[in-house]
Design a protein around this motif. Structure first.
Motif, mmCIF file in Angstrom:
data_model
loop_
_atom_site.group_PDB
_atom_site.id
_atom_site.type_symbol
_atom_site.label_atom_id
_atom_site.label_comp_id
_atom_site.label_asym_id
_atom_site.label_seq_id
_atom_site.Cartn_x
_atom_site.Cartn_y
_atom_site.Cartn_z
ATOM 1 N N UNK A 106 0.829 -1.193 0.000
ATOM 2 C CA UNK A 106 0.000 0.000 0.000
ATOM 3 C C UNK A 106 0.872 1.254 0.000
ATOM 4 N N UNK A 107 1.918 1.273 0.835
ATOM 5 C CA UNK A 107 2.775 2.459 0.896
ATOM 6 C C UNK A 107 3.575 2.621 -0.394
ATOM 7 N N UNK A 108 3.948 1.516 -1.024
ATOM 8 C CA UNK A 108 4.684 1.594 -2.294
ATOM 9 C C UNK A 108 3.786 2.179 -3.381
ATOM 10 N N UNK A 127 22.464 2.505 -2.991
ATOM 11 C CA UNK A 127 22.821 1.807 -1.747
ATOM 12 C C UNK A 127 22.231 0.394 -1.789
ATOM 13 N N UNK A 128 22.427 -0.344 -0.756
ATOM 14 C CA UNK A 128 21.994 -1.744 -0.768
ATOM 15 C C UNK A 128 20.522 -1.930 -0.382
ATOM 16 N N UNK A 129 19.837 -0.834 -0.012
ATOM 17 C CA UNK A 129 18.435 -0.942 0.360
ATOM 18 C C UNK A 129 17.557 -0.988 -0.892
ATOM 19 N N UNK A 130 16.562 -1.838 -0.830
ATOM 20 C CA UNK A 130 15.598 -1.937 -1.939
ATOM 21 C C UNK A 130 14.202 -1.951 -1.353
ATOM 22 N N UNK A 131 13.240 -1.589 -2.170
ATOM 23 C CA UNK A 131 11.850 -1.592 -1.715
ATOM 24 C C UNK A 131 11.399 -3.018 -1.443
ATOM 25 N N UNK A 132 10.591 -3.176 -0.421
ATOM 26 C CA UNK A 132 10.053 -4.498 -0.095
ATOM 27 C C UNK A 132 9.078 -4.905 -1.179
ATOM 28 N N UNK A 133 9.220 -6.101 -1.661
ATOM 29 C CA UNK A 133 8.271 -6.596 -2.662
ATOM 30 C C UNK A 133 7.187 -7.396 -1.940
ATOM 31 N N UNK A 134 5.981 -7.290 -2.454
ATOM 32 C CA UNK A 134 4.861 -7.983 -1.799
ATOM 33 C C UNK A 134 4.401 -9.139 -2.605
ATOM 34 N N UNK A 164 11.748 7.121 -11.202
ATOM 35 C CA UNK A 164 12.335 5.902 -11.769
ATOM 36 C C UNK A 164 12.860 4.988 -10.672
ATOM 37 N N UNK A 165 13.513 5.575 -9.673
ATOM 38 C CA UNK A 165 14.046 4.786 -8.564
ATOM 39 C C UNK A 165 12.945 4.116 -7.758
ATOM 40 N N UNK A 166 11.854 4.839 -7.540
ATOM 41 C CA UNK A 166 10.729 4.268 -6.797
ATOM 42 C C UNK A 166 10.068 3.152 -7.600
ATOM 43 N N UNK A 167 9.905 3.386 -8.892
ATOM 44 C CA UNK A 167 9.252 2.390 -9.746
ATOM 45 C C UNK A 167 10.088 1.124 -9.892
ATOM 46 N N UNK A 168 11.398 1.270 -9.941
ATOM 47 C CA UNK A 168 12.270 0.105 -10.132
ATOM 48 C C UNK A 168 12.565 -0.631 -8.832
ATOM 49 N N UNK A 169 12.212 -0.024 -7.713
ATOM 50 C CA UNK A 169 12.495 -0.660 -6.426
ATOM 51 C C UNK A 169 13.852 -0.287 -5.865
ATOM 52 N N UNK A 170 14.589 0.579 -6.554
ATOM 53 C CA UNK A 170 15.901 1.003 -6.053
ATOM 54 C C UNK A 170 15.767 1.896 -4.827
ATOM 55 N N UNK A 171 14.622 2.562 -4.692
ATOM 56 C CA UNK A 171 14.374 3.428 -3.544
ATOM 57 C C UNK A 171 13.291 2.811 -2.673
ATOM 58 N N UNK A 172 13.520 2.828 -1.377
ATOM 59 C CA UNK A 172 12.477 2.399 -0.455
ATOM 60 C C UNK A 172 11.459 3.526 -0.335
ATOM 61 N N UNK A 173 10.327 3.222 0.272
ATOM 62 C CA UNK A 173 9.288 4.243 0.451
ATOM 63 C C UNK A 173 9.816 5.389 1.308
ATOM 64 N N UNK A 174 10.575 5.050 2.334
ATOM 65 C CA UNK A 174 11.122 6.080 3.228
ATOM 66 C C UNK A 174 12.140 6.957 2.496
ATOM 67 N N UNK A 175 12.996 6.346 1.677
ATOM 68 C CA UNK A 175 13.967 7.115 0.901
ATOM 69 C C UNK A 175 13.256 8.043 -0.080
ATOM 70 N N UNK A 176 12.230 7.519 -0.736
ATOM 71 C CA UNK A 176 11.468 8.316 -1.698
ATOM 72 C C UNK A 176 10.827 9.506 -0.999
ATOM 73 N N UNK A 177 10.247 9.252 0.156
ATOM 74 C CA UNK A 177 9.600 10.323 0.906
ATOM 75 C C UNK A 177 10.615 11.395 1.312
ATOM 76 N N UNK A 178 11.784 10.992 1.762
ATOM 77 C CA UNK A 178 12.813 11.946 2.175
ATOM 78 C C UNK A 178 13.300 12.772 0.984
#
Length: 118
Positions: free
Chosen positions: A2-4, A111-118, A51-65
């Motif tokens: 949902x947050x993604x 960085x090594x963080x990626x968005x959580x996949x559901x 692009x980073x949010x869509x590809x999963x390279x950015x987490x929701x928190x990173x995108x928000x920041x």
């Protein structure tokens, strides 16, 4: 999930507004408050974030920041324009803020963080 989805919707909406704003400003005649380079760079950075949010390279928190950082730059630009003239000093300040934001985007995407996949 949902947050993604919410993050993607937010990023898409902001990109649409930024693109429309940049297009409207590019059609206007040059004025002392015109900042076409800042606007173009802002649109590019918004695209990189989306692009980073869509590809999963950015987490929701990173995108928000990163979005919050872009909003701060928008406020700085509005403040610079408020007196009717964007001075060279204000342009340098905006450029420096965008340099920092660009580096933050790159660092967050690689960085090594990626968005959580559901």
């Amino acid at each position: 999930m949902k947050s993604h989805f919410l993050t993607l919707a937010l990023v898409s909406g902001l990109m649409a507004l930024t693109t429309a704003s940049a297009f409207a400003q590019s059609a206007a005649p040059a004025s002392p408050t015109a900042t076409p380079r800042v606007d173009q760079r802002e649109a590019n950075q918004q695209q990189r974030i989306a692009n980073g949010a869509a590809s999963g390279q950015l987490t929701a928190k990173e995108t928000q920041r990163l979005e919050k950082e872009q909003a701060h730059i928008d406020k700085t630009e509005a403040r610079a324009k408020s007196d009717g003239v964007v001075t060279a000093k204000e342009r340098r300040h905006l450029q420096k803020e965008q340099d920092v934001a660009g580096a933050d985007i790159r660092r967050a995407k690689h960085n090594k963080r990626v968005a959580k996949s559901s």
